[in-house]
Design an enzyme around this catalytic site. Structure first.
Site, short mmCIF file in Angstrom:
data_model
loop_
_atom_site.label_atom_id
_atom_site.label_comp_id
_atom_site.label_asym_id
_atom_site.label_seq_id
_atom_site.Cartn_x
_atom_site.Cartn_y
_atom_site.Cartn_z
N GLY A 92 91.92 57.32 -72.27
CA GLY A 92 90.97 57.01 -71.21
C GLY A 92 91.66 56.88 -69.85
N SER A 93 91.16 55.95 -69.03
CA SER A 93 91.57 55.89 -67.62
C SER A 93 93.01 55.46 -67.39
CB SER A 93 90.63 54.97 -66.85
OG SER A 93 89.33 55.53 -66.80
N THR A 94 93.69 54.88 -68.36
CA THR A 94 95.11 54.59 -68.17
C THR A 94 95.88 55.89 -67.97
OG1 THR A 94 95.34 54.49 -70.58
CG2 THR A 94 95.21 52.38 -69.40
N PHE A 95 95.33 56.98 -68.47
CA PHE A 95 96.00 58.28 -68.34
C PHE A 95 95.88 58.83 -66.92
CE2 PHE A 95 96.76 62.83 -69.04
CZ PHE A 95 97.91 62.76 -69.81
N LYS A 96 95.02 58.24 -66.12
CA LYS A 96 94.91 58.68 -64.72
C LYS A 96 96.22 58.47 -63.97
CE LYS A 96 89.91 57.97 -64.59
NZ LYS A 96 88.79 57.09 -64.22
#
Length: 581
Positions: free
Chosen positions: A307-311
């Protein structure tokens, strides 16, 4: 009367015969001297071997010590009880005694006592007190040898990291199996002289070849941090009725892991014990499958959609390629159209106009998708590989899973868009933490690890372990920019629940939905590091399927905040680093 010629022939035959026998005698005599003098030791040894019975003595397995020297895995003295058929004088007495002291059935003991073999093991891992009592009976043919059993003083703490050993003290899972060759030591022997019937010759006594103890393994894990992280994970699991909770704590500068928590854990001293309520009629395979699940280390063995941690990765790639700067402008109406797909932002009304720093603070999906599309498939995939995401981290634990990623030829704009904000592919928690570390530490891809060194019996260092480091993942400039952006995420953005008073913390939240979509199952996570300007510690909390509120900023970020409130001062990180102008 023999003629003179016949006499001469006869004498020659006699002489030849004499010389032949003399030669044979000389050869045999020489051979005898050779065997008795030069080969005497060899044949004496063979003769002894024919009349010596051998019993193995286990070596003390090396201990596992935390970074402060606290013993996490130790040895407990136990006994192995065996019988020697030819030496037993009163079988009924031996059977009765063994049944009583070892609490075994008569059928089991009798079968082994009456078995004609050189030595038959009755029971291993017998408490020393029981072994001493059996010795006091002084019954012929009963042997009690001291042995070692692995003992874990903290029971379930770091169980899926430490692992455990089998009946022969060999490593089964975890660090116990990875560093088995260092800790196993060399077994010794007890040699007993027997007669032709296999009965001990009392006057000959016993010879002992002493075992060599294994090396102690010193690891980076900190008992205090592990214990506190476990407490936080257990509390989160209970209050959110989650399926599981994982917490990873690491030094992003060198890859030393300070804590790795996977609750629920299991008791290392009873690793084969099944949970309460487990059906009793399981097959052997069903039981083993259940145990494998219990022993599984989710931080390295399992993959998930980050999810958004991969941003963090998408942002670093965009900055590295020059496709974006912190001041770059984006507009979010609440969705973005990619080919024939409408991909929504988590904020339905949209974020409106914002610069790139605020897109990260707001965790805006359309903005990060735009960055990914600007990079294009070839460039994005190249950065994915450059950052090390296509290879395993090389952590010193068994069974590390690989990243599950689309093949490049199978990717289109939609796949590129979903990958850009952390969906439609899977990585391990340790992979995410390692890659994030390389982005914030100046661009060095470190190898996450536990093993630091081994020590001999005198406490001298036997070996220091070294691990690969890859430079140039990102530039120092990009790394510094990412640290500033992620600090803003925690200071004023979606990660504000991870803020620690008196410290500069950077980080990123994530809320990802598990497959299949629409299942109502979510994973809440938060990755945070401190101090933001000079990261010395990085941590990741993952809450699997929390009930009720499931957002990463509300569920996972507070876990890291509480963790840091306690461990930052403990680690000596007490000074508030003022931001340089």
């Amino acid at each position: 009367m023999l003629s003179d010629n016949n006499k001469i022939v006869h004498r020659k035959k006699m002489l030849v015969t004499f010389l032949l026998f003399a030669g044979i005698f000389a050869f045999l005599f020489g051979r005898l001297v050779y065997l008795c003098v030069w080969e005497a030791e060899h044949y004496a040894s063979m003769a002894t071997d024919l009349h010596e019975r051998e019993r193995s003595i286990k070596a003390a397995r090396g201990r596992i010590l935390d970074c402060n020297g606290k013993v996490l895995a130790d040895n407990k003295t136990v006994c192995t009880v065996s019988v020697i058929y030819n030496q037993i004088k009163n079988r009924e007495e031996v059977i009765a005694m063994l049944c009583k002291e070892l609490e075994l059935t008569e059928e089991y003991v009798r079968k082994r006592v009456e078995k004609y073999s050189s030595m038959e093991r009755i029971k291993s891992n017998v408490d020393k007190e029981v072994g001493d009592r059996i010795r006091e009976y002084d019954l012929a043919g009963v042997k009690v040898d001291e042995d070692y059993k692995r003992y874990y003083p903290y029971h379930d703490l770091a169980s899926k990291v430490l692992g455990f050993t089998g009946g022969d003290n060999q490593g089964i899972i975890g660090l116990e199996v990875v560093y088995d060759k260092y800790m196993e030591g060399e077994p010794g022997k007890i040699l007993t002289v027997t007669d032709a019937k296999g009965v001990e010759v009392e006057e000959a006594g016993e010879r002992r070849l002493e075992p060599v103890a294994g090396l102690d393994l010193c690891i980076s894990l900190d008992l205090n941090i592990q214990a506190y992280a476990t407490q936080l994970a257990s509390q989160a699991m209970a209050t959110k009725q989650a399926d599981s909770v994982s917490i990873l704590v690491m030094n992003p500068q060198n890859g030393e892991i300070l804590a790795m928590v996977n609750v629920p854990e299991f008791d290392l001293n009873e690793p084969y014990e099944l949970p309460e309520g487990t059906p009793e009629n399981l097959t052997a395979q069903e039981k083993q499958n259940l145990l494998n699940g219990i022993w599984r280390n989710g931080c390295i063995n399992d993959t998930y959609e980050p999810g958004s941690t991969f941003k963090i990765i998408t942002a670093a790639a965009g900055l590295s390629a020059g496709m974006v700067t912190p001041e770059s402008s984006f507009h979010c109406p609440g969705f973005i159209i990619v080919d024939d797909r409408k991909i929504r932002c988590h904020k339905i009304a949209g974020h409106g106009s914002q610069d790139f720093t605020h897109t990260m603070m707001n965790s805006c999906n359309p903005a990060l998708i735009t960055v990914g599309l600007r990079l294009g498939l070839d460039s994005y995939y190249s950065y994915f590989e450059q950052f090390g995401l296509k290879q395993k981290t090389g952590i010193d634990l068994p069974g590390e899973a690989a990243t599950i990623m689309h093949k490049k030829e199978d990717m289109g704009n939609v796949e590129l868009a979903t990958v850009s904000f952390g969906q439609s592919f899977q990585i391990t928690p340790i992979q995410l933490l390692t890659t994030a570390s390389s982005i914030i530490n100046g661009g060095r891809r470190i190898t996450p690890h536990f093993g630091v060194k081994t020590l001999d019996a005198e406490g001298n260092v036997a070996e220091h372990f070294e691990y690969p480091v890859t430079d140039g993942i990102v530039t120092e400039e990009v790394s510094a920019t990412m640290r500033e952006i992620l600090e803003m995420v925690v200071a004023e953005g979606s990660g504000k629940n991870g803020k620690v008073e008196g410290f500069r913390v950077g980080g990123k939240t994530a809320t990802s939905q598990t497959l299949p979509r629409g299942s109502g199952r979510y994973i809440a996570s938060f990755i945070g590091f401190a101090p933001a300007d000079d990261p010395q510690v990085i941590a990741l909390a993952i809450v699997n399927n929390p009930q009720g509120v499931y957002y990463g900023g509300q569920v996972a970020a507070p876990i890291i905040r509480q963790l840091y409130e306690n461990i930052l001062p403990y680690l000596g990180i007490t000074e508030y680093h003022e931001k340089e102008e």
